[in-house]
Design an enzyme around this catalytic site. Structure first.
Site, PDB file in Angstrom:
ATOM      1  N   HIS A  17       0.978  -1.226   0.048  1.00  0.00           N
ATOM      2  CA  HIS A  17       0.146  -0.005  -0.081  1.00  0.00           C
ATOM      3  C   HIS A  17       0.836   1.277   0.208  1.00  0.00           C
ATOM      4  O   HIS A  17       0.557   2.218  -0.601  1.00  0.00           O
ATOM      5  CB  HIS A  17      -0.987  -0.072   1.255  1.00  0.00           C
ATOM      6  CG  HIS A  17      -2.268  -0.755   0.902  1.00  0.00           C
ATOM      7  ND1 HIS A  17      -3.581  -0.327   0.939  1.00  0.00           N
ATOM      8  CD2 HIS A  17      -2.284  -2.123   0.798  1.00  0.00           C
ATOM      9  CE1 HIS A  17      -4.250  -1.201   0.630  1.00  0.00           C
ATOM     10  NE2 HIS A  17      -3.810  -2.454   0.491  1.00  0.00           N
ATOM     11  N   ASP A 116      -4.357   6.897   1.960  1.00  0.00           N
ATOM     12  CA  ASP A 116      -4.962   5.636   1.603  1.00  0.00           C
ATOM     13  C   ASP A 116      -6.362   5.438   2.007  1.00  0.00           C
ATOM     14  O   ASP A 116      -6.718   5.991   2.805  1.00  0.00           O
ATOM     15  CB  ASP A 116      -3.990   4.478   2.258  1.00  0.00           C
ATOM     16  CG  ASP A 116      -4.111   3.090   1.854  1.00  0.00           C
ATOM     17  OD1 ASP A 116      -5.645   2.616   1.871  1.00  0.00           O
ATOM     18  OD2 ASP A 116      -3.444   2.436   1.209  1.00  0.00           O
TER      19      ASP A 116
END
Length: 456
Positions: A17, A116
């Site tokens: 990520h 994110d």
């Protein structure tokens, strides 16, 4: 240097990520030198994705360590999923602390929060400050669509339950672009009542908050799923595919002297003849599947390069390493994946079907054999096989010797494999056009710059 704007960036420090988010921030920082970017991430993840070369090339990115939730009096020794739970439990307080620290040090209040997408609470932090929130979805648009349609999926399952729905092999015919996807392909986090994990709760909170975002950004390109793209564009203020980033910012060459992967590939005498195998950094297939895969490779006598950690290598069949290593194949604990896939002699990629791996495969025109494990990987593998038609999934998603041999024969030597190669070439061309001068991803990136540069 005097900065006129301060952008806060909140990373999710697990799996793959944080690295794509950093790639996005580096491109924004290069395009907006008057902006200061503060990158908030765990110390462990920062240590992995930042090196001296990256730090020197990013003068307007400042890095901050966020507490990962591990109690100070102990060293964490649990599983990946336990680590995720600890981190999410510590949020958002761990982020708020370093955000305040960054604002004091830089002398500028944050004027935009990029996060994110999993970190849905960034929406609340942005609302408190009266600034835009720009979530970054690190996976494919197909998996985002599945999450956005959670309520409709649960209604379709209804009282029957997922088991009966799976038995009937029902597909998501009611979701634009996902008509070939089966209920059993869906990420388990969608079914919160069956899977009330910290990550599942987080994703469901994300779905509720995403409509409040100023823009949603993806490392993908519109043309891979135009129907999904158009549907999601209708649901958000801005839905911006800005990738594939690997075509815009190729991975810098890494030394290959320790593993010799590239020199070994050079010694293979036929283009597209080698199978590359890697399942990412989080999961290793169980021992029986490693044995089945090894036996299939040896039976087919297909040259292979296999990235497999030293502990897992102990599960391989007796004598396999002696019979194959550096002759038929090469096994290494780590490989420079993007450079390996780009090599002319690599013809197929045996993969867990993580989104970054798929993008690397498309960007190098390499077909795939998919063995998904968790999260969005089953859904991705369905898209690879049935929608994009650029690879196959091993039957039932598990390696057996016979099924793996069938998959290798199909992808490497059959007429169907030739069609897959043609399809991946066409998708590669669309990806390259998207990041070109007048491409869709280029225009979307310009729009993103406008959004983070807009006065509050």
């Amino acid at each position: 240097m005097v900065f006129n704007s301060h952008i806060g960036v909140l990373a999710f420090p697990f799996g793959t990520h944080a690295a794509p988010l950093l790639t996005l921030v580096r491109s924004l920082a290069a395009s907006a030198p008057g902006f200061q970017f503060s990158f908030f991430n765990s110390a462990t993840s920062n240590g992995t994705i930042f090196n001296e070369r990256v730090s020197e090339s990013c003068e307007n990115i400042r890095v901050y360590d966020v507490w990962d939730g591990t109690p100070e009096d102990r060293v964490f020794s649990g599983s990946h999923f336990e680590a995720v739970g600890l981190f999410l439990k510590a949020a958002p307080g761990n982020f708020e602390k370093v955000i305040e620290e960054a604002e004091r040090e830089i002398g500028l209040k944050i004027c935009c929060l990029i996060s994110d997408a999993f970190l849905w609470f960034a929406c609340d932090l942005a609302e408190k400050r009266g600034v835009p929130w720009v979530p970054f979805w690190t996976a494919a648009s197909c998996s985002l669509s599945a999450h956005i349609y959670t309520d409709e999926i649960l209604k379709a399952v209804g009282s029957k339950g997922i088991a009966e729905t799976a038995e009937q092999e029902q597909t998501l015919s009611f979701i634009p672009g996902l008509e070939r996807v089966h209920f059993t392909d869906l990420p388990p986090e969608i079914f919160l009542d069956k899977n009330p994990s910290p990550l599942a709760i987080t994703i469901n909170n994300m779905v509720e908050n995403l409509p409040k975002s100023t823009a949603i950004v993806l490392n993908s390109f519109e043309e891979i799923d135009p129907i999904i793209t158009n549907d999601l564009k209708s649901k958000f203020h801005h839905f911006l595919n800005i990738g594939p980033s690997i075509l815009l910012y190729p991975t810098p060459p890494t030394p290959d002297d320790k593993t010799g992967c590239l020199s070994w590939l050079e010694n293979q005498n036929r283009p597209k003849s080698v199978v590359y195998i890697s399942f990412g950094t989080v999961i290793t297939p169980p021992a029986n599947e490693l044995v089945a895969l090894a036996e299939a490779l040896e039976t087919c006598q297909v040259p292979f390069l296999w990235s497999l950690n030293n502990q897992a290598q102990k599960s391989l069949p007796e004598g396999f390493l002696d019979r194959t290593n550096n002759k038929l194949g090469k096994i290494v604990p780590w490989a420079p994946q993007s450079r390996v896939l780009a090599h002319r002699n690599v013809g197929a990629f045996v993969t867990h079907c993580g989104w970054n791996s798929i993008l690397e495969s498309i960007s190098s025109c390499v077909t795939m054999i998919c063995r998904p494990f968790f999260g969005d990987q089953k859904l991705n593998s369905r898209m690879v096989e049935d929608s994009w038609k650029i690879g196959v999934k091993v039957k039932d998603g598990i390696f057996t010797k016979s099924e793996t041999i069938e998959a290798l024969n199909c992808v490497m030597w059959s007429g169907a494999g030739n069609v897959m190669r043609e399809n991946v070439y066409q998708l590669n061309e669309k990806a390259r056009n998207a990041v070109g001068f007048e491409g869709s991803s280029t225009k979307n990136f310009e729009k993103l710059l406008e959004i983070i540069n807009a006065p509050n």
